[in-house]
Design an enzyme around this catalytic site. Sequence first.
Site, PDB file in Angstrom:
ATOM      1  N   GLU A 110     106.246  64.890 -34.549  1.00  0.00           N
ATOM      2  CA  GLU A 110     107.633  65.302 -34.736  1.00  0.00           C
ATOM      3  C   GLU A 110     108.503  64.406 -33.859  1.00  0.00           C
ATOM      4  O   GLU A 110     108.321  64.370 -32.639  1.00  0.00           O
ATOM      5  CB  GLU A 110     107.785  66.770 -34.354  1.00  0.00           C
ATOM      6  CG  GLU A 110     109.143  67.364 -34.636  1.00  0.00           C
ATOM      7  CD  GLU A 110     109.217  68.819 -34.214  1.00  0.00           C
ATOM      8  OE1 GLU A 110     110.315  69.258 -33.809  1.00  0.00           O
ATOM      9  OE2 GLU A 110     108.185  69.528 -34.267  1.00  0.00           O
ATOM     10  N   ASP A 143     117.106  73.008 -28.159  1.00  0.00           N
ATOM     11  CA  ASP A 143     116.425  72.240 -27.120  1.00  0.00           C
ATOM     12  C   ASP A 143     116.658  72.837 -25.740  1.00  0.00           C
ATOM     13  O   ASP A 143     117.796  73.102 -25.333  1.00  0.00           O
ATOM     14  CB  ASP A 143     116.910  70.791 -27.112  1.00  0.00           C
ATOM     15  CG  ASP A 143     116.616  70.077 -28.407  1.00  0.00           C
ATOM     16  OD1 ASP A 143     115.671  70.491 -29.096  1.00  0.00           O
ATOM     17  OD2 ASP A 143     117.343  69.113 -28.742  1.00  0.00           O
TER      18      ASP A 143
END
Length: 268
Positions: free
Chosen positions: A58, A69
């Site tokens: 990824e 994130d």
Amino acid sequence: MSEASPADPAGVFGALETHLRARRDSGAKLLVPYVTGGYKGWQRAVEAAAAAGADAIEIGVPFSDPVMDGPVIQQASTAALADGATPASVLEEARELDTGVPHAVMTYYNLCHHQGHERFASALLDAGVCAAILPDLPYVEAGPWLEAAAETGLEAILLAAPTTPEHRLADLCGASRGFVYAVGLLGVTGERSALARTATEIAARCLAVTDRPVLTGVGIGSPSQAVEACDVSDGVIIGSAVVRTLMSDGPEAVGELVASYRTALDHG
């Protein structure tokens, strides 16, 4: 606003899903590391991860206002952006990779919306990327993206959260392509001291309604936690631990870290 529906015929799988299904059906637990694109040495880290036994990679496209994130990946993304990384430059560098495993991109919907769905999907495919994850695009609003991705041949991966209601889960898993991303906890990415109870719960719920590979991500902080998650799920996504290692110890150390997860998963 209408809910999304599967856009390609049942049983027709793209490169990522075909690869992951074959690995799963052989008895392997799936391992997908995340690497922040554009960060210094990221290409070598991807190559090292693949050589160490990753089933797919990824690639994160840095974004200045991330939703999912945690602090480690945000730090890497901020550094990459400061060094001049752009979506175009990350994809240009991704095009140079030859790892022998499929690549997926993870970024945010604003980039896709800005370019246009078809153009964004085509740019990923041109860079050798076969799948994309847009974590801030809700399933109920994803119909146009899913249709455009299917028409261009890109696999659009959807996220199933612990809060996804039962009446929507089967449709979400059916509409996802490549694999179903089972989000292990409510929160941002990052290593935790223990695997959240919700990680195994959401994986089990997904596997009850789909034959598509189900991978657990977010909150997995050690090889032993990955093994615990795989007691239920088909595999794991490892992000913050990989990026932290890249930033502190360099690309070669990423290979060593991924190898430790591979060994743990292979030996259960």
